[in-house]
Design a protein around this motif. Structure first.
Motif, PDB file in Angstrom:
ATOM      1  N   VAL A   1      -3.500   5.989  -1.621  1.00 32.70           N
ATOM      2  CA  VAL A   1      -2.466   6.027  -1.359  1.00 32.70           C
ATOM      3  C   VAL A   1      -2.122   4.518  -1.551  1.00 32.70           C
ATOM      4  O   VAL A   1      -2.790   4.010  -2.305  1.00 32.70           O
ATOM      5  CB  VAL A   1      -2.129   5.857  -0.136  1.00 32.70           C
ATOM      6  N   VAL A   2      -0.888   4.840  -2.491  1.00 34.13           N
ATOM      7  CA  VAL A   2      -0.674   3.843  -3.227  1.00 34.13           C
ATOM      8  C   VAL A   2       0.855   3.189  -2.318  1.00 34.13           C
ATOM      9  O   VAL A   2       1.663   3.080  -1.740  1.00 34.13           O
ATOM     10  CB  VAL A   2      -0.128   3.771  -4.893  1.00 34.13           C
ATOM     11  N   MET A   3       0.126   1.257  -2.219  1.00 33.38           N
ATOM     12  CA  MET A   3       0.844   0.419  -1.134  1.00 33.38           C
ATOM     13  C   MET A   3       1.187  -1.175  -2.003  1.00 33.38           C
ATOM     14  O   MET A   3       0.998  -1.424  -3.124  1.00 33.38           O
ATOM     15  CB  MET A   3      -0.286  -0.489  -0.508  1.00 33.38           C
TER      16      MET A   3
ATOM     17  N   TYR B   1       1.308   1.310 -12.030  1.00 35.61           N
ATOM     18  CA  TYR B   1       2.964   0.907 -12.928  1.00 35.61           C
ATOM     19  C   TYR B   1       4.319   1.094 -11.905  1.00 35.61           C
ATOM     20  O   TYR B   1       4.964   1.058 -12.508  1.00 35.61           O
ATOM     21  CB  TYR B   1       2.227   1.028 -13.994  1.00 35.61           C
ATOM     22  N   ARG B   2       3.954   1.970 -11.783  1.00 33.40           N
ATOM     23  CA  ARG B   2       5.086   3.095 -10.775  1.00 33.40           C
ATOM     24  C   ARG B   2       5.718   3.084  -9.791  1.00 33.40           C
ATOM     25  O   ARG B   2       6.528   2.935  -9.742  1.00 33.40           O
ATOM     26  CB  ARG B   2       4.680   4.758 -10.600  1.00 33.40           C
ATOM     27  N   ALA B   3       4.561   2.071  -8.935  1.00 32.43           N
ATOM     28  CA  ALA B   3       4.549   1.000  -7.642  1.00 32.43           C
ATOM     29  C   ALA B   3       5.726   0.020  -8.867  1.00 32.43           C
ATOM     30  O   ALA B   3       6.368   0.026  -7.239  1.00 32.43           O
ATOM     31  CB  ALA B   3       3.704   0.925  -6.869  1.00 32.43           C
TER      32      ALA B   3
ATOM     33  N   VAL C   1       4.076   4.418  -0.870  1.00 29.78           N
ATOM     34  CA  VAL C   1       5.203   4.345  -1.326  1.00 29.78           C
ATOM     35  C   VAL C   1       4.921   5.206  -2.366  1.00 29.78           C
ATOM     36  O   VAL C   1       5.042   6.545  -3.223  1.00 29.78           O
ATOM     37  CB  VAL C   1       5.482   3.534  -2.374  1.00 29.78           C
ATOM     38  N   ASN C   2       3.586   6.265  -1.534  1.00 30.08           N
ATOM     39  CA  ASN C   2       3.435   7.877  -2.355  1.00 30.08           C
ATOM     40  C   ASN C   2       4.234   8.891  -2.343  1.00 30.08           C
ATOM     41  O   ASN C   2       4.491   8.964  -3.350  1.00 30.08           O
ATOM     42  CB  ASN C   2       2.540   8.512  -1.703  1.00 30.08           C
TER      43      ASN C   2
END
Length: 222
Positions: free
Chosen positions: A76-78, A37-39, A84-85
């Protein structure tokens, strides 16, 4: 076919701590739905969209691709192919997240992305509606809970350890208020799925809870 574990429960039940530990022991991907959700919020901000402009947010979110993978042992969030970590934990992103996460269309898109992730990888996912809405066919569903007084004391100890002055009674009142909101919200309320295993952690140590979930996972995998 991928192996999926859904962990639901109220605020302060220790879902993330437990799910991360179980993921590590069993080599599952821990899906941090909050980070996803943050991404999405980061995408909105990067495109100079006001998070309260619902139509513009929905339009931008529809084409977003967000996934989670592991690189060198780190989650890792892609976002659209980019790591975009480093940008997810700012106050600005946090505030935008709380706004966009209430938009039903955004929640629909996030559920779609989370289901795609679960379909392609062995994972454990925690939240409020994972077993009931996001992963209704998960091989294992767990409803992790604890007495509100116990959850409040854990939170109090956590904050006190960081040197923060806090009020135990207020923390418990806040937790109980959040429980009520989560259980009575219109979209995807918090509830135990019919086929979920209830794990009450009130009298359990963190190690005991992790062991219990690992055993449940191994039973369902075999």
């Amino acid at each position: 076919m991928s192996f999926n574990v859904a962990v639901d429960g109220p605020a302060g039940a220790g879902k993330s701590t437990i799910a991360k530990a179980v993921a590590k022991q069993l080599n599952l991907i821990y899906v941090d739905t909050g980070a996803m959700y943050r991404a999405m919020a980061l995408l909105v901000l990067r495109n100079n969209i006001d998070p309260s402009d619902t139509d513009a947010v929905i339009e931008k979110c529809c084409s977003a691709d967000i996934s989670i993978c592991y690189q060198d042992g780190e989650q890792v969030v892609m976002l659209n192919g980019d790591n975009v970590n480093p940008y997810l934990r700012t106050e600005e992103v946090g505030n935008a997240t709380s706004v966009i996460s209430t938009i039903p269309k955004v929640r629909e898109k996030m559920v779609e992305l989370q289901q795609n992730l679960a379909a392609s990888s062995d994972c454990i996912m925690d939240g409020r509606d994972i077993g009931t809405c996001v992963l209704p066919n998960a091989q294992l569903k767990v409803y992790l809970t604890a007495d509100s007084a116990v959850r409040a004391k854990r939170r109090y100890d956590e904050l006190a350890a960081k040197g923060q002055v806090c009020d135990l009674q207020k923390i418990q009142a806040d937790i109980e208020e959040r429980d009520y909101r989560d259980m009575h919200r219109e979209t995807s309320p918090l509830r135990q799925a019919e086929d979920a295993v209830l794990v009450d952690t009130s009298l359990m140590t963190v190690e005991e809870v992790i062991h219990r979930l690992v055993q449940l996972c191994l039973e369902r995998q075999n």
